[in-house]
Design a protein around this motif. Structure first.
Motif, PDB file in Angstrom:
ATOM      1  N   MET A  33      42.153  58.388  44.384  1.00 21.92           N
ATOM      2  CA  MET A  33      43.616  58.253  44.035  1.00 21.92           C
ATOM      3  C   MET A  33      44.821  58.076  45.159  1.00 21.92           C
ATOM      4  O   MET A  33      45.200  57.086  45.173  1.00 21.92           O
ATOM      5  CB  MET A  33      44.252  59.093  43.125  1.00 21.92           C
ATOM      6  N   PRO A  34      44.501  58.704  46.154  1.00 25.05           N
ATOM      7  CA  PRO A  34      45.497  58.703  47.355  1.00 25.05           C
ATOM      8  C   PRO A  34      44.985  57.284  48.102  1.00 25.05           C
ATOM      9  O   PRO A  34      45.946  56.630  48.644  1.00 25.05           O
ATOM     10  CB  PRO A  34      44.982  59.966  48.179  1.00 25.05           C
ATOM     11  N   VAL A  35      43.998  57.142  48.267  1.00 28.14           N
ATOM     12  CA  VAL A  35      43.406  55.869  48.797  1.00 28.14           C
ATOM     13  C   VAL A  35      43.858  54.843  48.245  1.00 28.14           C
ATOM     14  O   VAL A  35      44.489  53.511  49.048  1.00 28.14           O
ATOM     15  CB  VAL A  35      41.839  55.909  48.974  1.00 28.14           C
ATOM     16  N   LEU A  36      43.754  54.561  46.912  1.00 27.39           N
ATOM     17  CA  LEU A  36      44.156  53.282  46.106  1.00 27.39           C
ATOM     18  C   LEU A  36      45.704  53.241  46.151  1.00 27.39           C
ATOM     19  O   LEU A  36      46.263  52.207  46.447  1.00 27.39           O
ATOM     20  CB  LEU A  36      43.681  53.334  44.721  1.00 27.39           C
ATOM     21  N   ARG A  37      46.580  54.509  45.836  1.00 25.13           N
ATOM     22  CA  ARG A  37      48.008  54.562  46.071  1.00 25.13           C
ATOM     23  C   ARG A  37      48.543  54.027  47.449  1.00 25.13           C
ATOM     24  O   ARG A  37      49.553  53.047  47.747  1.00 25.13           O
ATOM     25  CB  ARG A  37      48.378  55.895  45.834  1.00 25.13           C
ATOM     26  N   GLN A  38      47.722  54.419  48.455  1.00 24.11           N
ATOM     27  CA  GLN A  38      48.087  53.778  49.760  1.00 24.11           C
ATOM     28  C   GLN A  38      47.696  52.365  50.079  1.00 24.11           C
ATOM     29  O   GLN A  38      48.661  51.708  50.741  1.00 24.11           O
ATOM     30  CB  GLN A  38      47.209  54.572  50.758  1.00 24.11           C
ATOM     31  N   GLU A  39      46.845  51.722  49.461  1.00 25.00           N
ATOM     32  CA  GLU A  39      46.498  50.446  49.383  1.00 25.00           C
ATOM     33  C   GLU A  39      47.565  49.617  49.060  1.00 25.00           C
ATOM     34  O   GLU A  39      47.908  48.605  49.296  1.00 25.00           O
ATOM     35  CB  GLU A  39      44.997  50.274  49.006  1.00 25.00           C
ATOM     36  N   VAL A  75      36.511  50.733  48.405  1.00 24.91           N
ATOM     37  CA  VAL A  75      36.265  52.230  48.877  1.00 24.91           C
ATOM     38  C   VAL A  75      34.949  52.646  48.911  1.00 24.91           C
ATOM     39  O   VAL A  75      34.367  52.574  47.670  1.00 24.91           O
ATOM     40  CB  VAL A  75      37.354  52.909  48.015  1.00 24.91           C
ATOM     41  N   ASP A  76      34.335  52.935  49.915  1.00 28.67           N
ATOM     42  CA  ASP A  76      33.016  53.643  50.090  1.00 28.67           C
ATOM     43  C   ASP A  76      31.947  52.627  49.397  1.00 28.67           C
ATOM     44  O   ASP A  76      31.104  53.007  48.565  1.00 28.67           O
ATOM     45  CB  ASP A  76      32.891  55.013  49.447  1.00 28.67           C
ATOM     46  N   GLY A  77      32.124  51.417  49.438  1.00 27.72           N
ATOM     47  CA  GLY A  77      31.278  50.427  49.027  1.00 27.72           C
ATOM     48  C   GLY A  77      31.190  49.880  47.768  1.00 27.72           C
ATOM     49  O   GLY A  77      30.780  48.987  46.999  1.00 27.72           O
ATOM     50  N   TYR A  78      32.371  50.519  46.912  1.00 28.02           N
ATOM     51  CA  TYR A  78      32.750  50.009  45.453  1.00 28.02           C
ATOM     52  C   TYR A  78      33.952  49.381  45.512  1.00 28.02           C
ATOM     53  O   TYR A  78      34.898  49.575  46.134  1.00 28.02           O
ATOM     54  CB  TYR A  78      32.741  51.246  44.620  1.00 28.02           C
ATOM     55  N   ASP A  79      34.250  48.274  44.635  1.00 31.90           N
ATOM     56  CA  ASP A  79      35.466  47.514  44.493  1.00 31.90           C
ATOM     57  C   ASP A  79      36.179  48.123  43.192  1.00 31.90           C
ATOM     58  O   ASP A  79      35.730  48.390  42.236  1.00 31.90           O
ATOM     59  CB  ASP A  79      35.184  45.841  44.146  1.00 31.90           C
ATOM     60  N   TYR A  80      37.429  48.465  43.663  1.00 31.48           N
ATOM     61  CA  TYR A  80      38.484  48.712  42.468  1.00 31.48           C
ATOM     62  C   TYR A  80      39.513  47.728  42.291  1.00 31.48           C
ATOM     63  O   TYR A  80      40.236  47.111  43.191  1.00 31.48           O
ATOM     64  CB  TYR A  80      39.155  50.201  42.956  1.00 31.48           C
ATOM     65  N   ILE A  81      39.854  47.717  40.930  1.00 36.22           N
ATOM     66  CA  ILE A  81      40.907  46.547  40.582  1.00 36.22           C
ATOM     67  C   ILE A  81      42.274  47.314  40.173  1.00 36.22           C
ATOM     68  O   ILE A  81      43.002  46.316  39.974  1.00 36.22           O
ATOM     69  CB  ILE A  81      40.468  45.860  39.400  1.00 36.22           C
ATOM     70  N   GLY A  82      42.232  48.464  40.138  1.00 33.88           N
ATOM     71  CA  GLY A  82      43.531  48.992  39.789  1.00 33.88           C
ATOM     72  C   GLY A  82      43.573  50.513  39.384  1.00 33.88           C
ATOM     73  O   GLY A  82      42.519  51.022  39.448  1.00 33.88           O
ATOM     74  N   ILE A  83      44.648  50.876  38.652  1.00 40.19           N
ATOM     75  CA  ILE A  83      44.811  52.158  38.179  1.00 40.19           C
ATOM     76  C   ILE A  83      45.210  51.997  36.692  1.00 40.19           C
ATOM     77  O   ILE A  83      46.069  51.435  36.254  1.00 40.19           O
ATOM     78  CB  ILE A  83      45.569  52.975  38.936  1.00 40.19           C
ATOM     79  N   LEU A  84      44.505  53.014  35.811  1.00 41.00           N
ATOM     80  CA  LEU A  84      44.695  53.145  34.500  1.00 41.00           C
ATOM     81  C   LEU A  84      45.655  54.639  34.505  1.00 41.00           C
ATOM     82  O   LEU A  84      44.903  55.730  34.661  1.00 41.00           O
ATOM     83  CB  LEU A  84      43.509  53.229  33.540  1.00 41.00           C
ATOM     84  N   GLU A  92      45.352  59.599  35.127  1.00 41.83           N
ATOM     85  CA  GLU A  92      45.713  58.665  36.298  1.00 41.83           C
ATOM     86  C   GLU A  92      44.258  58.212  36.682  1.00 41.83           C
ATOM     87  O   GLU A  92      43.675  59.522  37.604  1.00 41.83           O
ATOM     88  CB  GLU A  92      46.636  58.857  37.041  1.00 41.83           C
ATOM     89  N   LEU A  93      43.794  56.891  36.551  1.00 37.78           N
ATOM     90  CA  LEU A  93      42.291  56.896  36.944  1.00 37.78           C
ATOM     91  C   LEU A  93      42.139  55.659  37.507  1.00 37.78           C
ATOM     92  O   LEU A  93      42.823  54.518  37.122  1.00 37.78           O
ATOM     93  CB  LEU A  93      41.544  56.985  35.625  1.00 37.78           C
ATOM     94  N   PRO A  94      41.139  55.568  38.664  1.00 45.57           N
ATOM     95  CA  PRO A  94      40.750  54.475  39.420  1.00 45.57           C
ATOM     96  C   PRO A  94      40.133  53.483  38.473  1.00 45.57           C
ATOM     97  O   PRO A  94      39.318  54.260  37.599  1.00 45.57           O
ATOM     98  CB  PRO A  94      40.118  54.821  40.416  1.00 45.57           C
ATOM     99  N   VAL A  95      39.914  52.303  38.548  1.00 47.27           N
ATOM    100  CA  VAL A  95      39.218  51.465  37.463  1.00 47.27           C
ATOM    101  C   VAL A  95      38.471  50.559  38.777  1.00 47.27           C
ATOM    102  O   VAL A  95      39.030  49.693  39.498  1.00 47.27           O
ATOM    103  CB  VAL A  95      39.877  50.593  36.689  1.00 47.27           C
ATOM    104  N   MET A  96      36.829  50.624  38.624  1.00 44.09           N
ATOM    105  CA  MET A  96      36.196  49.880  39.296  1.00 44.09           C
ATOM    106  C   MET A  96      36.099  48.389  38.751  1.00 44.09           C
ATOM    107  O   MET A  96      36.225  48.189  37.399  1.00 44.09           O
ATOM    108  CB  MET A  96      34.728  50.440  39.417  1.00 44.09           C
ATOM    109  N   ASP A 147      47.668  46.770  38.457  1.00 43.37           N
ATOM    110  CA  ASP A 147      46.698  46.253  39.621  1.00 43.37           C
ATOM    111  C   ASP A 147      46.797  46.681  41.007  1.00 43.37           C
ATOM    112  O   ASP A 147      47.706  47.204  41.397  1.00 43.37           O
ATOM    113  CB  ASP A 147      46.587  44.658  39.395  1.00 43.37           C
ATOM    114  N   MET A 148      46.031  46.060  41.980  1.00 45.18           N
ATOM    115  CA  MET A 148      46.210  46.538  43.380  1.00 45.18           C
ATOM    116  C   MET A 148      47.360  45.883  44.041  1.00 45.18           C
ATOM    117  O   MET A 148      47.641  46.490  45.192  1.00 45.18           O
ATOM    118  CB  MET A 148      44.925  46.161  43.989  1.00 45.18           C
ATOM    119  N   ASP A 149      48.021  44.978  43.313  1.00 49.22           N
ATOM    120  CA  ASP A 149      49.295  44.697  44.042  1.00 49.22           C
ATOM    121  C   ASP A 149      50.562  45.405  43.449  1.00 49.22           C
ATOM    122  O   ASP A 149      51.660  44.931  43.810  1.00 49.22           O
ATOM    123  CB  ASP A 149      49.358  42.938  43.805  1.00 49.22           C
TER     124      ASP A 149
END
Length: 200
Positions: A33-39, A75-84, A92-96, A147-149
């Motif tokens: 979660m912190p990695v995706l939030r920062q991105e 992140v670590d070789g896996y693609d994430y499209i957003g947060i649910l 609050e969950l990352p979504v691959m 989404d990631m934007d």
């Protein structure tokens, strides 16, 4: 009697294994979660700079309105499209971007569809920190996909269904813009939550 002891030991072993997997799934979420939030923050900052400082030759020419995109972040070789986000469950969950059984042990995954096409389906294991409490949603709860934007799409839980594992068409062709599902313990059925768009 020996058979009974063996069965009990196997049951205890399975319970401990499931708890260990559940704990690891929660730790994965905490790390991601912190990695995706920062991105997201970086992307939003870039978008603001582009908005406030457009190139002169681009002003007023060929401007296009674009809706939420589903660009991914690796992140670590896996693609994430957003947060649910499901506030009612404190989730609050990352979504691959893609799913398989290895990915599902780390985070919820897009099963089919997208926000843009209005048919997003997200799958996750029934870990307590993933979708293990979906069955507690009674209807009317808010669900948010970011989404990631940083574009947020808001939904409300419309209904909960129990589907057979083989009911693929029913799962993906419901007509709802968002479906969330997880297996019940033992994998006999699928708890499926249908969400409609939030309306002011």
């Amino acid at each position: 009697m020996a058979a009974g002891v063996l069965l009990m030991a196997a049951a205890v072993g399975l319970l401990l294994y499931n708890r260990a997997e559940d704990r690891e799934a929660g730790e994965s979420v905490d790390e991601l979660m912190p990695v995706l939030r920062q991105e997201m923050a970086v992307r939003e900052s870039r978008a603001e700079e582009a908005f406030y400082f457009p190139a002169e030759e681009d002003e007023g020419e060929g401007a296009e309105e674009t809706g939420p995109t589903e660009e991914s972040v690796t992140v670590d070789g896996y693609d994430y499209i957003g947060i649910l986000t499901i506030p009612a469950l404190g989730l609050e969950l990352p979504v691959m971007a893609d799913w398989d059984y290895t990915r599902l042990k780390i985070a919820p995954c897009r099963y089919t569809g997208s926000v843009e096409t209005g048919d997003l389906t997200i799958a996750a294991h029934n870990y307590s920190r993933h979708f293990g409490r979906l069955k507690n949603l009674a209807g009317g709860e808010e669900v948010i996909f970011t989404d990631m934007d940083g574009n947020r799409t808001r939904y409300l839980v419309a209904e909960t269904e129990i589907l057979e594992p083989t009911a693929i068409e029913e799962m993906t062709g419901s007509g709802y813009p968002l479906s969330l599902f997880t297996c019940t313990y033992g994998g006999q059925t699928r708890v499926t939550v249908r969400c409609d768009y939030y309306k002011e």
